[in-house]
Structures are given as structure tokens and as C-alpha cells.
Design an enzyme around this catalytic site. Structure first.
Site, PDB file in Angstrom:
ATOM      1  N   ASP A   1       0.853  -1.181   0.000  1.00 55.47           N
ATOM      2  CA  ASP A   1       0.000   0.000   0.000  1.00 55.47           C
ATOM      3  C   ASP A   1       0.900   1.245   0.000  1.00 55.47           C
ATOM      4  O   ASP A   1       1.895   1.284  -0.719  1.00 55.47           O
ATOM      5  CB  ASP A   1      -0.956  -0.065   1.200  1.00 55.47           C
TER       6      ASP A   1
ATOM      7  N   ASP B   1      -7.434  -8.409  -4.789  1.00 54.99           N
ATOM      8  CA  ASP B   1      -7.365  -7.058  -4.251  1.00 54.99           C
ATOM      9  C   ASP B   1      -8.263  -6.115  -5.047  1.00 54.99           C
ATOM     10  O   ASP B   1      -8.269  -6.150  -6.279  1.00 54.99           O
ATOM     11  CB  ASP B   1      -5.910  -6.569  -4.316  1.00 54.99           C
TER      12      ASP B   1
ATOM     13  N   HIS C   1      -6.010  -7.487  -0.299  1.00 50.75           N
ATOM     14  CA  HIS C   1      -4.988  -6.447  -0.237  1.00 50.75           C
ATOM     15  C   HIS C   1      -3.946  -6.701   0.846  1.00 50.75           C
ATOM     16  O   HIS C   1      -2.779  -6.380   0.675  1.00 50.75           O
ATOM     17  CB  HIS C   1      -5.697  -5.114   0.023  1.00 50.75           C
TER      18      HIS C   1
END
Length: 310
Positions: free
Chosen positions: A120, A251, A278
Site C-alpha cells: 500500500d 485485491d 490487499h
């Protein structure tokens, strides 16, 4: 002039919501620009540094830290505005400022031979340091993230406009929407996000005034396009470092398109596709642990040769 000094093994009063059986680590504090960052520093051996994104914190890596700390030094900071770190009012929470604090933190720890685990927003934040200090990095583990401008991608522009704009700010302030709703949507197997686990992501942001970071970062998917473009232009600096890509194929944030960009830019990287969402450290921590233990010495798997692991 700021002086940045870590404070090791500080005495803390743990929040009531924190399950110390799940998260049994000693508390450490680092005096960053804007406030104090909390971090985990467990074990001895080759260092592994975990860099989280939005809206998570070092709790995300608890299983990996517990399994790896007998043989590795596991370090996991919480960015300002997240987890057990300070959440200062008036601080910018821009990714460039998070990256600057992370660079100061790493300079203070003075680690070498680092396995850097990013995902991320931890991708740009952590890799910005790696681009400046490739000689200190032994192995890079990429989980669902990016390192380039997505200004022309309508998918990301729409998300950034919604969650980083007035609507997102209202939803985040009113109902902690990023930690409550977006995080849940990012899990492929919702049973892995038990109420107990979810509470550990909601509780650090229980006060509406402490949620600014979870709103600013979505806005900067677009607003920091120039910085992201600059990082990507320097990607060749990382070409000589062993790299492993662990990719959650379910994701909602990062898709096959982004995976293919990583694979094309770093053909030496080993690629494993996992049928998870994710947060690989939550849904398949063993896969992450195995890749870290391999230390970049695992056989190279090209993208086309690796069907998703069942």
C-alpha cells in the site's frame, strides 16, 4: 534544529482495546518531525523492516514478527497518525512527510542488510528510502502497492476524488469509513477480519480528530503524482537488489495491471500470486514469512509461469 532520538523500551500504559496476547511486543518510541512514532523492534539477526500503509499499523505484521523474531530482527514502525504513534493536529500527513520521517528513523537505527517489506502506501514511503540507500538493502518484498503516477488512470482518480475529497472526509470523520468499510472491502476472505481483529484497526482511530491521516493519503494518490513520478524514474537503482513480489489477486485496490508493471520493470523479481485480498500479512502470513526466510534466494518465478496459489 530538530534532534531525532529513539527512546528504547519505554514504559507505556497500553490502551484497553489492545490484546497483548495478539500483540505482545515491547514499546519503542522515536522522536520524529511532528510527534513520536511508536515502533516494534523484536529479535536478533538479519533485519526485516515492515512498512505499512493506510489505514493499518504494525499490528498487521504481528504473525510474521512472532514467527521470524527467533531468527531475525523485526522492525515495524507506525507512521504518525496511525496505530500507537502520535496523531498530531495540524501536521500535513502528506506521503512525502511520512517518507522523510521514515528516512530519519532508518538513519537512527543504522541498519544494513535490510529485508524491506512494503505494501500500500508503505511502497512509496519505504522504497523512497531504498532508492537513496540501495547499499543497505539485501532483499525487497513487494506486496500490493505501486511506485508511479496514476494521474491518467480513471480507476484511481475516481477513488482519490471520492475518499480524498469532501465526501470521503465526511465519511471518515463521521463513521471512520476507511478503517471500517474500505479495509473490510479489501479482504477477500472476510472471515479473516474477525470483530476482534477489526477492532484493532478501528480503535486507534476512535476519535474523529485523529483520522486526518486516513483522509489525506487517498487525496495524495493524485496530489503527489509528481513525487511518485520522480520515484519511478529512479527505479533502475533497485535493479540489482533481489526482489520478491507477493500479489493478492483478489485485491480491489491493485490489480493485475499493476502487477504486470512491476514484473516488466523488474524481470529479475520472483513473482507469486496469491488468491487473497490487499492485506497479505493478514490473509496469508505464512506466504510472507516463507519469502522473507528465503531471503531473496528462492527460485525466480516469472509472472507467466505462476498460476495463483490455491
Amino acid at each position: 534544529m530538530h534532534v531525532y532520538t529513539p527512546i528504547f523500551a519505554v514504559m507505556v500504559t497500553w490502551p484497553e482495546w489492545l490484546d497483548r496476547d495478539l500483540y505482545p511486543f515491547a514499546a519503542h518510541r522515536f522522536a520524529a518531525d511532528g510527534g513520536e512514532m511508536h515502533y516494534v523492534d523484536e529479535g536478533e539477526g538479519p533485519p526485516v523492516v515492515f512498512v505499512h500503509g493506510n489505514p493499518t499499523w504494525s499490528f498487521q505484521f504481528r504473525t510474521a514478527i512472532r514467527e521470524l523474531s527467533p531468527t531475525h530482527r523485526c522492525v515495524a514502525p507506525d507512521h504518525l497518525g496511525f496505530g500507537l504513534s502520535d496523531k498530531p493536529a495540524g501536521w500535513s500527513y502528506r506521503p512525502t512527510e511520512h517518507a522523510a520521517n521514515f528516512a530519519r528513523f532508518m538513519a537512527d537505527l543504522d541498519l544494513t542488510g535490510v529485508t524491506l517489506v512494503v505494501g500500500d502506501w508503505g511502497g512509496p514511503i519505504g522504497l523512497s528510502w531504498a532508492l537513496d540507500h540501495p547499499e543497505r538493502v539485501r532483499h525487497i518484498v513487494i506486496t500490493n502497492t505501486w511506485l508511479w503516477s496514476v494521474r491518467g488512470d480513471l480507476y484511481y482518480r475516481g477513488f482519490s476524488t471520492l475518499m480524498g475529497g469532501p465526501v470521503g472526509r465526511f465519511l471518515i470523520r463521521r463513521r471512520n469509513a476507511f478503517a471500517r468499510d474500505v479495509l473490510r472491502a479489501a479482504f477477500a476472505d472476510k472471515t479473516k477480519l474477525t470483530p476482534q481483529i477489526h477492532e484493532h484497526y478501528l480503535a486507534p482511530l476512535a476519535d474523529p480528530g485523529q483520522r486526518t491521516g486516513t483522509w489525506v493519503l487517498p487525496r495524495h494518490i493524485m496530489a503527489s503524482s509528481g513525487w511518485l513520478s520522480g520515484l519511478w524514474r529512479r527505479r533502475s537503482v533497485l535493479a540489482g537488489i533481489p526482489m520478491s513480489v507477493l500479489w493478492g489477486t483478489e485485491d480491489i485496490a491493485f490489480r493485475d495491471k499493476e502487477l504486470r508493471r512491476w514484473a516488466a520493470a523488474f524481470p529479475h523479481a520472483s513473482v507469486d500470486r496469491l488468491p487473497v485480498g490487499h492485506f497479505i500479512a493478514e490473509e496469508d502470513p505464512q506466504a510472507l514469512i516463507d519469502v522473507i526466510r528465503a531471503g531473496g534466494d528462492e527460485p525466480s518465478h516469472r509472472l507467466e509461469d505462476t498460476p495463483p496459489r490455491i
